[in-house]
Design an enzyme around this catalytic site. Structure first.
Site, PDB file in Angstrom:
ATOM      1  N   GLY A   1       0.833  -1.207   0.000  1.00 58.63           N
ATOM      2  CA  GLY A   1       0.000   0.000   0.000  1.00 58.63           C
ATOM      3  C   GLY A   1       0.861   1.247   0.000  1.00 58.63           C
TER       4      GLY A   1
ATOM      5  N   ASP B   1      -0.535  -4.625  10.945  1.00 58.52           N
ATOM      6  CA  ASP B   1      -0.483  -5.890  10.205  1.00 58.52           C
ATOM      7  C   ASP B   1      -1.585  -6.808  10.723  1.00 58.52           C
ATOM      8  OD1 ASP B   1       0.046  -8.384   9.202  1.00 58.52           O
ATOM      9  OD2 ASP B   1       2.169  -8.393   9.746  1.00 58.52           O
ATOM     10  N   VAL B   2      -2.599  -7.061   9.883  1.00 61.55           N
ATOM     11  CA  VAL B   2      -3.772  -7.813  10.353  1.00 61.55           C
ATOM     12  C   VAL B   2      -3.523  -9.322  10.492  1.00 61.55           C
ATOM     13  CG1 VAL B   2      -5.419  -6.086   9.540  1.00 61.55           C
ATOM     14  CG2 VAL B   2      -4.819  -8.012   8.041  1.00 61.55           C
TER      15      VAL B   2
ATOM     16  N   SER C   1      -3.925  -7.521   1.000  1.00 60.54           N
ATOM     17  CA  SER C   1      -3.152  -8.613   0.397  1.00 60.54           C
ATOM     18  C   SER C   1      -2.281  -8.073  -0.725  1.00 60.54           C
ATOM     19  CB  SER C   1      -4.061  -9.690  -0.213  1.00 60.54           C
ATOM     20  OG  SER C   1      -3.261 -10.725  -0.785  1.00 60.54           O
TER      21      SER C   1
ATOM     22  N   ASN D   1      -8.439 -13.700  11.804  1.00 60.12           N
ATOM     23  CA  ASN D   1      -8.514 -12.628  12.808  1.00 60.12           C
ATOM     24  C   ASN D   1      -9.719 -11.721  12.575  1.00 60.12           C
ATOM     25  OD1 ASN D   1      -6.176 -13.477  14.069  1.00 60.12           O
ATOM     26  ND2 ASN D   1      -4.845 -12.105  12.891  1.00 60.12           N
TER      27      ASN D   1
ATOM     28  N   TYR E   1      -1.181 -17.262  -3.604  1.00 57.75           N
ATOM     29  CA  TYR E   1      -2.308 -16.323  -3.646  1.00 57.75           C
ATOM     30  C   TYR E   1      -3.619 -17.096  -3.799  1.00 57.75           C
ATOM     31  CZ  TYR E   1      -4.993 -12.189  -5.142  1.00 57.75           C
ATOM     32  OH  TYR E   1      -5.915 -11.175  -5.267  1.00 57.75           O
TER      33      TYR E   1
END
Ligand code: UDP
Length: 310
Positions: free
Chosen positions: A37, A57-58, A76, A100, A146
Protein backbone atom coordinates in the site's frame (compact mmCIF):
# COMPACT_ATOMS: atom_id res chain seq x y z
CA UNK A 1 -23.21 6.85 12.11
CA UNK A 2 -22.24 3.37 10.80
CA UNK A 3 -18.64 2.34 11.38
CA UNK A 4 -16.65 0.24 8.89
CA UNK A 5 -13.16 -1.25 9.10
CA UNK A 6 -11.29 -1.50 5.78
CA UNK A 7 -8.08 -3.53 5.67
CA UNK A 8 -5.61 -2.77 2.91
CA UNK A 9 -6.96 0.78 2.95
CA UNK A 10 -3.81 2.32 1.44
CA UNK A 11 -3.99 0.01 -1.56
CA UNK A 12 -5.64 0.48 -4.93
CA UNK A 13 -9.04 -0.99 -4.07
CA UNK A 14 -8.98 -0.23 -0.33
CA UNK A 15 -8.49 3.50 -0.91
CA UNK A 16 -11.34 3.71 -3.44
CA UNK A 17 -13.60 1.83 -1.04
CA UNK A 18 -12.69 4.25 1.76
CA UNK A 19 -13.63 7.16 -0.51
CA UNK A 20 -16.97 5.57 -1.29
CA UNK A 21 -17.97 4.67 2.25
CA UNK A 22 -16.97 8.11 3.54
CA UNK A 23 -19.13 9.61 0.80
CA UNK A 24 -22.03 7.42 1.95
CA UNK A 25 -21.69 8.87 5.46
CA UNK A 26 -19.82 6.03 7.16
CA UNK A 27 -17.08 6.43 9.74
CA UNK A 28 -14.06 4.57 8.32
CA UNK A 29 -11.24 2.89 10.21
CA UNK A 30 -8.47 2.00 7.77
CA UNK A 31 -5.70 -0.51 8.43
CA UNK A 32 -2.64 -1.19 6.32
CA UNK A 33 0.88 -2.46 7.02
CA UNK A 34 2.06 -0.59 3.87
CA UNK A 35 3.78 -3.66 2.44
CA UNK A 36 2.30 -2.87 -0.98
CA UNK A 37 0.00 0.00 0.00
CA UNK A 38 0.94 3.65 -0.38
CA UNK A 39 0.01 6.50 1.97
CA UNK A 40 -0.37 8.79 -1.06
CA UNK A 41 -3.58 6.92 -1.90
CA UNK A 42 -5.21 8.09 1.33
CA UNK A 43 -3.37 11.34 2.10
CA UNK A 44 -6.53 13.27 1.16
CA UNK A 45 -8.46 11.34 3.83
CA UNK A 46 -6.04 11.82 6.71
CA UNK A 47 -7.41 15.23 7.82
CA UNK A 48 -11.02 13.94 7.99
CA UNK A 49 -12.39 13.31 11.47
CA UNK A 50 -14.52 10.47 10.05
CA UNK A 51 -11.35 8.66 8.96
CA UNK A 52 -8.92 6.96 11.29
CA UNK A 53 -5.76 5.24 10.03
CA UNK A 54 -3.91 2.45 11.81
CA UNK A 55 -0.53 1.30 10.50
CA UNK A 56 -1.08 -2.32 11.38
CA UNK A 57 -0.48 -5.89 10.21
CA UNK A 58 -3.77 -7.81 10.35
CA UNK A 59 -2.02 -11.17 10.51
CA UNK A 60 -1.59 -10.25 14.21
CA UNK A 61 -4.56 -10.16 16.60
CA UNK A 62 -6.80 -7.29 15.52
CA UNK A 63 -8.48 -5.06 18.07
CA UNK A 64 -10.87 -2.19 17.43
CA UNK A 65 -12.40 -0.32 20.35
CA UNK A 66 -16.10 0.46 20.49
CA UNK A 67 -18.80 -0.72 18.14
CA UNK A 68 -18.23 -1.86 14.59
CA UNK A 69 -20.89 -2.47 11.93
CA UNK A 70 -18.96 -3.69 8.89
CA UNK A 71 -15.56 -5.06 7.89
CA UNK A 72 -14.05 -5.16 4.40
CA UNK A 73 -10.98 -7.41 4.24
CA UNK A 74 -8.95 -6.15 1.26
CA UNK A 75 -5.41 -6.46 2.58
CA UNK A 76 -3.15 -8.61 0.40
CA UNK A 77 -0.35 -8.36 -2.10
CA UNK A 78 -2.38 -8.80 -5.27
CA UNK A 79 -0.20 -8.72 -8.36
CA UNK A 80 1.76 -11.76 -9.52
CA UNK A 81 5.18 -10.11 -9.02
CA UNK A 82 4.18 -8.92 -5.54
CA UNK A 83 3.07 -12.28 -4.29
CA UNK A 84 6.05 -14.00 -5.88
CA UNK A 85 8.26 -11.62 -3.84
CA UNK A 86 6.17 -12.02 -0.68
CA UNK A 87 4.77 -15.55 -0.74
CA UNK A 88 4.58 -16.06 3.03
CA UNK A 89 2.96 -12.70 3.76
CA UNK A 90 0.45 -13.39 0.97
CA UNK A 91 -0.51 -16.73 2.51
CA UNK A 92 -0.64 -15.24 6.01
CA UNK A 93 -2.87 -12.28 5.21
CA UNK A 94 -5.32 -14.46 3.26
CA UNK A 95 -5.39 -17.15 5.94
CA UNK A 96 -4.42 -15.77 9.38
CA UNK A 97 -5.59 -12.26 8.54
CA UNK A 98 -8.99 -13.53 7.45
CA UNK A 99 -9.25 -15.65 10.61
CA UNK A 100 -8.51 -12.63 12.81
CA UNK A 101 -11.05 -10.45 11.02
CA UNK A 102 -13.75 -13.13 11.17
CA UNK A 103 -13.06 -13.35 14.91
CA UNK A 104 -13.43 -9.59 15.17
CA UNK A 105 -16.68 -9.71 13.16
CA UNK A 106 -18.03 -12.36 15.53
CA UNK A 107 -16.99 -10.37 18.62
CA UNK A 108 -18.59 -7.15 17.32
CA UNK A 109 -21.59 -8.75 15.57
CA UNK A 110 -20.34 -6.98 12.46
CA UNK A 111 -20.98 -8.02 8.86
CA UNK A 112 -17.79 -8.91 6.99
CA UNK A 113 -17.10 -8.91 3.25
CA UNK A 114 -13.90 -10.61 2.10
CA UNK A 115 -12.08 -9.93 -1.15
CA UNK A 116 -11.76 -13.17 -3.05
CA UNK A 117 -10.65 -13.41 -6.63
CA UNK A 118 -11.16 -14.93 -10.05
CA UNK A 119 -7.86 -16.70 -9.26
CA UNK A 120 -9.92 -19.26 -7.31
CA UNK A 121 -10.86 -20.52 -10.81
CA UNK A 122 -7.16 -20.95 -11.70
CA UNK A 123 -6.52 -21.73 -15.37
CA UNK A 124 -10.23 -22.30 -15.99
CA UNK A 125 -11.64 -25.25 -17.89
CA UNK A 126 -15.09 -23.62 -17.89
CA UNK A 127 -15.54 -20.39 -19.83
CA UNK A 128 -16.88 -17.88 -18.91
CA UNK A 129 -16.58 -18.61 -15.21
CA UNK A 130 -19.74 -19.00 -13.15
CA UNK A 131 -19.71 -19.05 -9.34
CA UNK A 132 -20.58 -22.75 -9.45
CA UNK A 133 -17.25 -23.63 -11.12
CA UNK A 134 -14.73 -25.15 -8.67
CA UNK A 135 -11.60 -24.12 -10.50
CA UNK A 136 -8.36 -25.55 -11.82
CA UNK A 137 -5.64 -24.38 -9.45
CA UNK A 138 -2.08 -25.64 -9.03
CA UNK A 139 -1.46 -25.46 -5.27
CA UNK A 140 2.33 -25.72 -5.59
CA UNK A 141 2.82 -23.45 -8.62
CA UNK A 142 4.00 -19.83 -8.34
CA UNK A 143 0.43 -18.50 -8.09
CA UNK A 144 -0.54 -21.11 -5.50
CA UNK A 145 0.34 -18.82 -2.58
CA UNK A 146 -2.31 -16.32 -3.65
CA UNK A 147 -4.89 -18.68 -5.13
CA UNK A 148 -4.88 -21.09 -2.20
CA UNK A 149 -4.87 -18.33 0.42
CA UNK A 150 -8.00 -16.94 -1.23
CA UNK A 151 -9.59 -20.39 -1.49
CA UNK A 152 -8.89 -20.90 2.23
CA UNK A 153 -10.36 -17.43 2.82
CA UNK A 154 -13.60 -18.51 1.18
CA UNK A 155 -13.70 -21.79 3.11
CA UNK A 156 -13.14 -20.23 6.53
CA UNK A 157 -15.57 -17.42 5.75
CA UNK A 158 -18.30 -19.94 4.90
CA UNK A 159 -17.43 -21.88 8.06
CA UNK A 160 -17.87 -18.77 10.24
CA UNK A 161 -21.17 -18.16 8.51
CA UNK A 162 -22.43 -21.71 9.02
CA UNK A 163 -20.93 -22.43 12.42
CA UNK A 164 -20.89 -19.04 14.19
CA UNK A 165 -23.72 -17.35 12.26
CA UNK A 166 -21.45 -14.46 11.34
CA UNK A 167 -22.93 -12.37 8.51
CA UNK A 168 -20.47 -12.86 5.67
CA UNK A 169 -20.14 -11.78 2.04
CA UNK A 170 -17.65 -13.07 -0.54
CA UNK A 171 -16.81 -11.11 -3.68
CA UNK A 172 -14.81 -12.77 -6.46
CA UNK A 173 -12.99 -9.89 -8.10
CA UNK A 174 -11.83 -10.10 -11.72
CA UNK A 175 -9.05 -7.97 -13.25
CA UNK A 176 -9.65 -4.37 -12.18
CA UNK A 177 -7.87 -1.21 -13.25
CA UNK A 178 -7.91 2.52 -12.70
CA UNK A 179 -6.23 5.42 -10.89
CA UNK A 180 -4.00 4.49 -7.92
CA UNK A 181 -2.73 1.27 -9.41
CA UNK A 182 1.00 1.14 -8.88
CA UNK A 183 2.80 1.70 -12.15
CA UNK A 184 5.42 -0.83 -11.11
CA UNK A 185 3.07 -3.53 -9.81
CA UNK A 186 3.95 -5.68 -12.81
CA UNK A 187 0.40 -6.11 -14.06
CA UNK A 188 -0.41 -5.84 -17.71
CA UNK A 189 -2.11 -2.42 -17.90
CA UNK A 190 0.18 -0.37 -15.59
CA UNK A 191 3.23 -1.99 -17.19
CA UNK A 192 2.00 -1.24 -20.72
CA UNK A 193 1.22 2.38 -19.80
CA UNK A 194 4.60 2.82 -18.16
CA UNK A 195 6.40 1.34 -21.17
CA UNK A 196 4.33 3.27 -23.72
CA UNK A 197 4.82 6.57 -21.89
CA UNK A 198 8.59 6.05 -21.69
CA UNK A 199 8.86 4.86 -25.29
CA UNK A 200 10.10 1.43 -24.18
CA UNK A 201 9.16 -1.87 -25.80
CA UNK A 202 5.81 -3.25 -24.64
CA UNK A 203 6.41 -6.68 -23.10
CA UNK A 204 3.58 -9.00 -24.01
CA UNK A 205 4.12 -12.35 -22.33
CA UNK A 206 3.73 -15.36 -24.61
CA UNK A 207 1.96 -14.87 -27.95
CA UNK A 208 -0.54 -12.47 -26.32
CA UNK A 209 -3.56 -14.57 -27.26
CA UNK A 210 -4.42 -15.16 -23.58
CA UNK A 211 -7.49 -13.19 -22.54
CA UNK A 212 -8.57 -11.05 -19.59
CA UNK A 213 -11.72 -9.01 -18.90
CA UNK A 214 -10.90 -5.62 -17.36
CA UNK A 215 -13.28 -3.82 -15.01
CA UNK A 216 -12.95 -0.12 -14.19
CA UNK A 217 -12.51 0.47 -10.46
CA UNK A 218 -15.65 2.61 -9.95
CA UNK A 219 -17.83 -0.17 -11.35
CA UNK A 220 -16.17 -2.68 -9.03
CA UNK A 221 -16.69 -0.44 -5.99
CA UNK A 222 -20.39 -0.10 -6.84
CA UNK A 223 -20.71 -3.90 -7.05
CA UNK A 224 -18.97 -4.37 -3.71
CA UNK A 225 -21.11 -1.70 -2.06
CA UNK A 226 -24.28 -3.44 -3.24
CA UNK A 227 -23.05 -6.89 -2.24
CA UNK A 228 -22.17 -5.74 1.28
CA UNK A 229 -25.66 -4.36 1.76
CA UNK A 230 -27.34 -7.41 0.19
CA UNK A 231 -28.38 -10.52 2.09
CA UNK A 232 -26.44 -12.98 -0.07
CA UNK A 233 -23.66 -14.92 1.67
CA UNK A 234 -22.47 -17.10 -1.22
CA UNK A 235 -19.66 -15.95 -3.54
CA UNK A 236 -20.57 -13.42 -6.24
CA UNK A 237 -18.46 -12.58 -9.31
CA UNK A 238 -17.92 -8.86 -9.81
CA UNK A 239 -16.13 -7.98 -13.01
CA UNK A 240 -16.58 -6.71 -16.53
CA UNK A 241 -17.43 -9.47 -19.01
CA UNK A 242 -15.86 -7.69 -22.02
CA UNK A 243 -13.04 -10.05 -22.82
CA UNK A 244 -9.96 -9.06 -24.84
CA UNK A 245 -6.62 -10.59 -25.67
CA UNK A 246 -3.49 -9.18 -24.06
CA UNK A 247 -2.28 -8.19 -27.55
CA UNK A 248 -5.43 -6.09 -27.93
CA UNK A 249 -4.86 -4.48 -24.51
CA UNK A 250 -1.30 -3.55 -25.53
CA UNK A 251 -2.52 -2.08 -28.82
CA UNK A 252 -5.21 -0.01 -27.08
CA UNK A 253 -2.61 1.46 -24.72
CA UNK A 254 -0.27 2.29 -27.61
CA UNK A 255 -3.09 3.99 -29.49
CA UNK A 256 -4.35 5.96 -26.49
CA UNK A 257 -0.89 7.23 -25.51
CA UNK A 258 0.15 7.88 -29.13
CA UNK A 259 3.35 6.03 -28.35
CA UNK A 260 5.98 4.78 -30.81
CA UNK A 261 6.62 1.72 -28.64
CA UNK A 262 6.73 -1.66 -30.33
CA UNK A 263 5.23 -4.85 -28.93
CA UNK A 264 7.77 -7.57 -28.14
CA UNK A 265 6.92 -11.07 -26.99
CA UNK A 266 8.68 -12.57 -23.99
CA UNK A 267 8.24 -15.83 -22.08
CA UNK A 268 4.80 -16.66 -20.70
CA UNK A 269 4.94 -17.03 -16.88
CA UNK A 270 4.23 -20.50 -15.49
CA UNK A 271 0.53 -21.27 -14.90
CA UNK A 272 -0.60 -18.01 -16.54
CA UNK A 273 -4.36 -18.51 -17.07
CA UNK A 274 -5.22 -18.75 -20.79
CA UNK A 275 -8.66 -17.20 -20.50
CA UNK A 276 -10.68 -15.26 -17.96
CA UNK A 277 -14.18 -13.82 -18.18
CA UNK A 278 -16.79 -13.46 -15.47
CA UNK A 279 -20.32 -14.71 -15.89
CA UNK A 280 -22.14 -11.91 -14.03
CA UNK A 281 -25.68 -13.27 -14.26
CA UNK A 282 -25.74 -13.63 -10.48
CA UNK A 283 -24.60 -10.06 -9.77
CA UNK A 284 -27.15 -8.76 -12.28
CA UNK A 285 -29.96 -10.77 -10.73
CA UNK A 286 -29.17 -10.37 -7.04
CA UNK A 287 -27.57 -6.93 -6.96
CA UNK A 288 -29.06 -5.33 -10.07
CA UNK A 289 -25.47 -4.53 -10.92
CA UNK A 290 -23.54 -4.41 -14.16
CA UNK A 291 -20.52 -2.39 -15.24
CA UNK A 292 -21.24 1.01 -16.77
CA UNK A 293 -17.85 2.39 -17.77
CA UNK A 294 -16.47 1.43 -21.17
CA UNK A 295 -12.84 0.42 -21.54
CA UNK A 296 -12.27 3.46 -23.73
CA UNK A 297 -13.43 5.79 -20.95
CA UNK A 298 -11.76 3.79 -18.17
CA UNK A 299 -8.41 3.67 -19.95
CA UNK A 300 -8.58 7.42 -20.58
CA UNK A 301 -9.13 8.15 -16.89
CA UNK A 302 -6.34 5.76 -15.96
CA UNK A 303 -3.97 7.43 -18.41
CA UNK A 304 -4.76 10.85 -16.88
CA UNK A 305 -3.70 9.44 -13.51
CA UNK A 306 -0.52 7.83 -14.79
CA UNK A 307 0.45 11.12 -16.46
CA UNK A 308 0.68 12.64 -12.98
CA UNK A 309 3.08 9.84 -11.95
CA UNK A 310 5.61 9.86 -14.77
N1 UDP B 1 1.21 -9.64 -19.03
C1 UDP B 1 1.99 -9.29 -20.12
N2 UDP B 1 3.00 -8.36 -19.95
C2 UDP B 1 3.23 -7.76 -18.74
C3 UDP B 1 2.41 -8.11 -17.64
C4 UDP B 1 1.41 -9.05 -17.82
O1 UDP B 1 1.81 -9.80 -21.23
O2 UDP B 1 4.17 -6.94 -18.66
C5 UDP B 1 0.15 -10.65 -19.22
C6 UDP B 1 0.16 -11.80 -18.23
O3 UDP B 1 1.00 -12.83 -18.66
C7 UDP B 1 -1.29 -12.21 -18.20
C8 UDP B 1 -2.03 -10.90 -18.48
O4 UDP B 1 -1.08 -10.01 -19.06
O5 UDP B 1 -1.58 -13.10 -19.24
C9 UDP B 1 -2.61 -10.25 -17.23
O6 UDP B 1 -1.59 -10.20 -16.28
P1 UDP B 1 -1.73 -9.43 -14.92
O7 UDP B 1 -0.43 -9.56 -14.20
O8 UDP B 1 -2.23 -8.07 -15.19
O9 UDP B 1 -2.88 -10.16 -14.10
P2 UDP B 1 -3.36 -11.69 -13.97
O10 UDP B 1 -4.70 -11.67 -14.57
O11 UDP B 1 -2.44 -12.63 -14.71
O12 UDP B 1 -3.36 -11.95 -12.51
Amino acid sequence: MKKILITGVAGFLGSHLADRFLKEGFEVIGMDNLLTGNMENISHLMPLKEFDFHHYDVTKFVHVSGNLDYILHFASPASPIDYLKMPIQTLKVGALGTHNLLGLAKEKSARILVASTSEVYGDPLEHPQKETYWGNVNPVGPRGVYDEAKRFMEAITMAYNNFHNVETRIVRIFNTYGPRMRMDDGRALPTFFSQAMKGEDITVFGDGSQTRSFCYVDDLVEGIYRLLLSDHHEPVNVGNPHEITINQAAEEVIKLTGSNSKIIHTALPKDDPKVRQPDITKAKTILGWEPKISREEGLKRTYEYFKTKV
